[in-house]
Write a protein that holds these residues in place. Sequence first.
Motif, mmCIF file in Angstrom:
data_model
loop_
_atom_site.group_PDB
_atom_site.id
_atom_site.type_symbol
_atom_site.label_atom_id
_atom_site.label_comp_id
_atom_site.label_asym_id
_atom_site.label_seq_id
_atom_site.Cartn_x
_atom_site.Cartn_y
_atom_site.Cartn_z
ATOM 1 N N ASP A 140 48.177 7.100 38.634
ATOM 2 C CA ASP A 140 46.776 6.686 37.968
ATOM 3 C C ASP A 140 46.769 6.064 36.318
ATOM 4 O O ASP A 140 47.710 7.673 35.949
ATOM 5 C CB ASP A 140 45.062 7.469 38.000
ATOM 6 C CG ASP A 140 44.775 7.450 40.062
ATOM 7 O OD1 ASP A 140 45.073 5.875 39.996
ATOM 8 O OD2 ASP A 140 44.257 8.011 40.055
ATOM 9 N N ASN A 141 46.834 5.555 35.726
ATOM 10 C CA ASN A 141 47.387 5.181 34.409
ATOM 11 C C ASN A 141 46.281 5.758 33.738
ATOM 12 O O ASN A 141 45.411 5.839 33.074
ATOM 13 C CB ASN A 141 47.129 3.769 34.052
ATOM 14 C CG ASN A 141 47.700 3.542 32.264
ATOM 15 O OD1 ASN A 141 47.962 4.822 31.798
ATOM 16 N ND2 ASN A 141 47.746 2.784 32.118
ATOM 17 N N PRO A 142 46.777 7.175 33.204
ATOM 18 C CA PRO A 142 45.488 7.371 32.154
ATOM 19 C C PRO A 142 44.675 7.438 30.696
ATOM 20 O O PRO A 142 43.756 7.616 30.323
ATOM 21 C CB PRO A 142 46.329 9.178 31.677
ATOM 22 C CG PRO A 142 48.005 9.177 31.529
ATOM 23 C CD PRO A 142 48.201 8.239 32.590
ATOM 24 N N TRP A 143 45.859 6.046 31.066
ATOM 25 C CA TRP A 143 44.843 5.191 29.500
ATOM 26 C C TRP A 143 43.733 4.863 29.382
ATOM 27 O O TRP A 143 43.124 4.313 28.560
ATOM 28 C CB TRP A 143 46.486 4.074 29.125
ATOM 29 C CG TRP A 143 47.326 5.091 28.247
ATOM 30 C CD1 TRP A 143 48.509 5.623 28.722
ATOM 31 C CD2 TRP A 143 47.849 5.976 26.626
ATOM 32 N NE1 TRP A 143 49.554 6.888 28.033
ATOM 33 C CE2 TRP A 143 48.959 6.877 26.172
ATOM 34 C CE3 TRP A 143 45.992 5.451 25.415
ATOM 35 C CZ2 TRP A 143 49.372 7.207 25.329
ATOM 36 C CZ3 TRP A 143 46.777 6.347 24.640
ATOM 37 C CH2 TRP A 143 48.409 7.132 24.686
ATOM 38 N N ASP A 144 43.304 4.306 31.289
ATOM 39 C CA ASP A 144 42.677 3.084 31.893
ATOM 40 C C ASP A 144 41.205 3.737 31.157
ATOM 41 O O ASP A 144 40.355 3.091 30.968
ATOM 42 C CB ASP A 144 42.905 3.262 32.999
ATOM 43 C CG ASP A 144 44.477 1.629 33.284
ATOM 44 O OD1 ASP A 144 44.213 1.240 32.069
ATOM 45 O OD2 ASP A 144 44.442 2.265 34.357
ATOM 46 N N ALA A 145 40.945 5.062 31.232
ATOM 47 C CA ALA A 145 39.844 5.858 30.915
ATOM 48 C C ALA A 145 40.177 6.405 29.329
ATOM 49 O O ALA A 145 38.920 6.405 29.353
ATOM 50 C CB ALA A 145 40.310 7.367 31.872
ATOM 51 N N LEU A 146 40.643 6.262 28.945
ATOM 52 C CA LEU A 146 40.525 6.769 27.891
ATOM 53 C C LEU A 146 39.792 6.061 26.561
ATOM 54 O O LEU A 146 38.905 6.402 25.650
ATOM 55 C CB LEU A 146 42.047 7.047 26.780
ATOM 56 C CG LEU A 146 42.839 7.747 27.182
ATOM 57 C CD1 LEU A 146 44.088 8.423 26.398
ATOM 58 C CD2 LEU A 146 42.196 9.645 27.225
ATOM 59 N N GLU A 147 39.905 4.761 27.192
ATOM 60 C CA GLU A 147 39.340 3.792 26.147
ATOM 61 C C GLU A 147 37.699 3.984 25.951
ATOM 62 O O GLU A 147 36.263 3.819 25.222
ATOM 63 C CB GLU A 147 39.214 2.708 26.039
ATOM 64 C CG GLU A 147 40.922 1.943 25.293
ATOM 65 C CD GLU A 147 41.042 0.636 25.521
ATOM 66 O OE1 GLU A 147 41.697 0.335 24.959
ATOM 67 O OE2 GLU A 147 40.984 0.334 26.884
#
Length: 429
Positions: A226-233
């Motif tokens: 899972d790409n943690p950057w996907d949920a940050l926004e």
Amino acid sequence: GVKGFLPGSQVDIRPTRFLDKYIGKKMEFKVIKFNKKRGNIVLSRRAILQEERGKLRDEVLGQIQEGMIVKGIVKNITDYGAFIDLGGIDGLLHITDMSWGRVKHPSNLMKVADEIEVKILKFDKDKERVSLGLKQVQENPWEKAHETYTAGKKVKGEIVSVKDYGIFIELDDGIEGLIHVSEMSWTNSIKNPTKHFNAGEMIEAQVLEVDTENKRISLGLKQLQDNPWDALEAKYPVGSKVKGKVKSVVEFGAFVDLGEDVDALIHVSDVSWTKKNVNLKEEFSEGAEVEAMVLAIDKENQKFSLGVKQLAEDPWKKIEMRLPVGTVVEAEVVRVTDFGGFVELETGIEGLIHISELSEERVEKPEDVIKKGDAVKAMVISLDKDAKKIALSIKAAVNAENDGSFTQPVQTATLADKLKGFNLGSSED
């Protein structure tokens, strides 16, 4: 009833260690030594075989051609390859031509006396040298690599080599892929693959790109995570306030731990609206809690930007309303230079009284008229909000007072003003 002696060295063309297997067998021999007086007869089977081999050698040399596929017997194995008996002539099968894949040692693929089929790669008739290939009689796995390994496909293989820039995975005989260090983690937490992976381990990865011309397959490990950057926004919208702990202070800013897999950065330019030379070591200390505002999340370049100064309004934003041109102010001189003196108008906001604006009379040195700590009355004569520059004039203020247009000066840089915008006890103290 006449007996002859057959030396071990004369049994075969190649040295033979165990002679028991020849007992009882009927063979042809050549008499190479005969002493009638002593009744001594020495025989050789090797001489017979060499004569036969010589005839066969001439025949083979007359027929052999580059590109031919022939059968041969493994005669000898070395670290760099194997010698193959083609019948009267030996050919060299180099280790690099044994398999499309990696070969640790030729003995892993063949043993002496094995019959194998090889291709004539090069033939030097004058020097009677023959170069052979084993992998050339097998299908090249790269010819169908585009069909077998498509972008996005999940694959599994053995780690065959670990380098500081990535790891090589054997996907099939002759097919290897590289997982570059940049494709191992979304957060770039893996800096040195040698500390995380070992040769011989099995690993899963995703095919990123296939280059059959250069025989390269690019693989990715992070693509299966899972790409943690996907949920940050979604979790941290721009403009929202956050609290975290200072993880480290570097030359260009401070990294903040928000409890995520990625750290956020407060750049030195986003610490203060007014301080020109920010000392980050004084502003932040590792482990201390800090409040900041989310400025930007750049998923593509993996940058999470925070700002501290954005928690308060930019004092320059409405400066023209507080200090419009023509306003007479009373302020403290904070420093004197060769070209004039600077006065503090508000916390962190300074204005310049140029040497030509100090007096109606000619001034050679500003320090002859003003000194640090002096309280002076001056008029705002120009204001450049974008450049953050305010020009003032003492002589303009004096003239205004003399001609009757003088108004009560604005008191600036009072203790209350200096403390305005500061949260005492915070990291911006």
